[in-house]
Design a protein around this motif. Sequence first.
Motif, short mmCIF file in Angstrom:
data_model
loop_
_atom_site.label_atom_id
_atom_site.label_comp_id
_atom_site.label_asym_id
_atom_site.label_seq_id
_atom_site.Cartn_x
_atom_site.Cartn_y
_atom_site.Cartn_z
N CYS A 161 -15.35 -51.43 7.88
CA CYS A 161 -14.48 -50.34 8.32
C CYS A 161 -14.54 -49.12 7.41
O CYS A 161 -14.30 -47.99 7.86
CB CYS A 161 -13.04 -50.84 8.44
N TYR B 218 -13.70 -56.59 5.76
CA TYR B 218 -12.96 -55.49 6.39
C TYR B 218 -13.32 -54.15 5.74
O TYR B 218 -13.62 -53.16 6.42
CB TYR B 218 -11.46 -55.75 6.29
N THR C 21 -13.77 -51.86 15.10
CA THR C 21 -14.81 -51.01 14.51
C THR C 21 -16.18 -51.35 15.07
O THR C 21 -16.98 -50.45 15.38
CB THR C 21 -14.81 -51.16 12.97
N SER D 207 -9.26 -55.46 12.96
CA SER D 207 -9.80 -54.13 12.65
C SER D 207 -11.33 -54.13 12.70
O SER D 207 -11.95 -53.17 13.16
CB SER D 207 -9.33 -53.69 11.26
#
Length: 326
Positions: free
Chosen positions: A142, A138, A239, A235
């Motif tokens: 991100c 992540y 992205t 997430s």
Amino acid sequence: MNFYLNTHETPMDIPTWMRNYTGPSDFILVGFFSQSKHPALLAVVIFVVFLMALSGNVLLILLILSDTRLHTPMYFFISQLSLMDMMYISVTVPKMLMDQVLGSHKISAVACGMQMFLYVTIGGSEVFLLAAMSYDRYVAICYPLRYPVLMNHRVCLLLMSVCWFLGSLDGYILTSVTMTFPFCESREIYHFFCEVPAVTKLSCSDTWFYETLMYLCCVLMLLIPVTVISSSYSSILLTVHRMNSAEGRKKALATCSSHMTVVILFYGAAIYTYMLPASFHTPEKDMVVSVFYTILTPLLNPLIYSLRNKNVTEALKKLLGVRPLF
């Protein structure tokens, strides 16, 4: 000396578990070789799988240590996963194979408790490690510019320490409670190792409250990592969807798909074992599922992370001295 004269109780006054309790003695691991028509062949197959799992994980760890390109947080966590898998399969399989060769399926109460503690500790640690790995992906996808700061070496060591601590805490609690239950005359564990649910079934006392707490504990242990993993990959998908580079999207999805495959394999088996109601369980099904995540998963994990990872395959070629054709 007559026990009943000292306690002023008749045999009918003594609780059932007390009359049946045999004191500390050996357990008997029934295992699944007794269910097989060809136990010798099955033992050979499991031994080969065991060697392949150990070799694959050792090789993956050596590649990560030897190639400086793999000295990143992602590969650090993968090496820790391989280490856990090696320990995981070594806790159960050697004892099972030795029992089959020697024809003795006994295991002492102390050895049973140690096996249970190590198994639960490693399994619990791996549950949280998979969550840490998803958080690592992540941050990398991100927040790529802040990744070196947010996932520095100290943070990685801290996350690993937390994983091992939580796994050890889980192992200590479940083992210490399970092994203090009084056990009946029948000490046959219908499993190939001392798994908590299989041993709990042998108790003469009422274990409903303990099983309920164990269920809630396992739900909490799985719910927290699953929440972290779900949030991280939600997430990540958003992205990746916004990325302009097709190559970047492909690389990000390839990396994450390998991790998600491992998560589904491990968590699926854990949910079946510790969270589904008793009506879904039979000794035969439990052993098959345990074989899958105890023996096959440690074999599959290095294959998933090596065959689908360009950096690992290049490190392997470098180690073997294979030069690229172009």
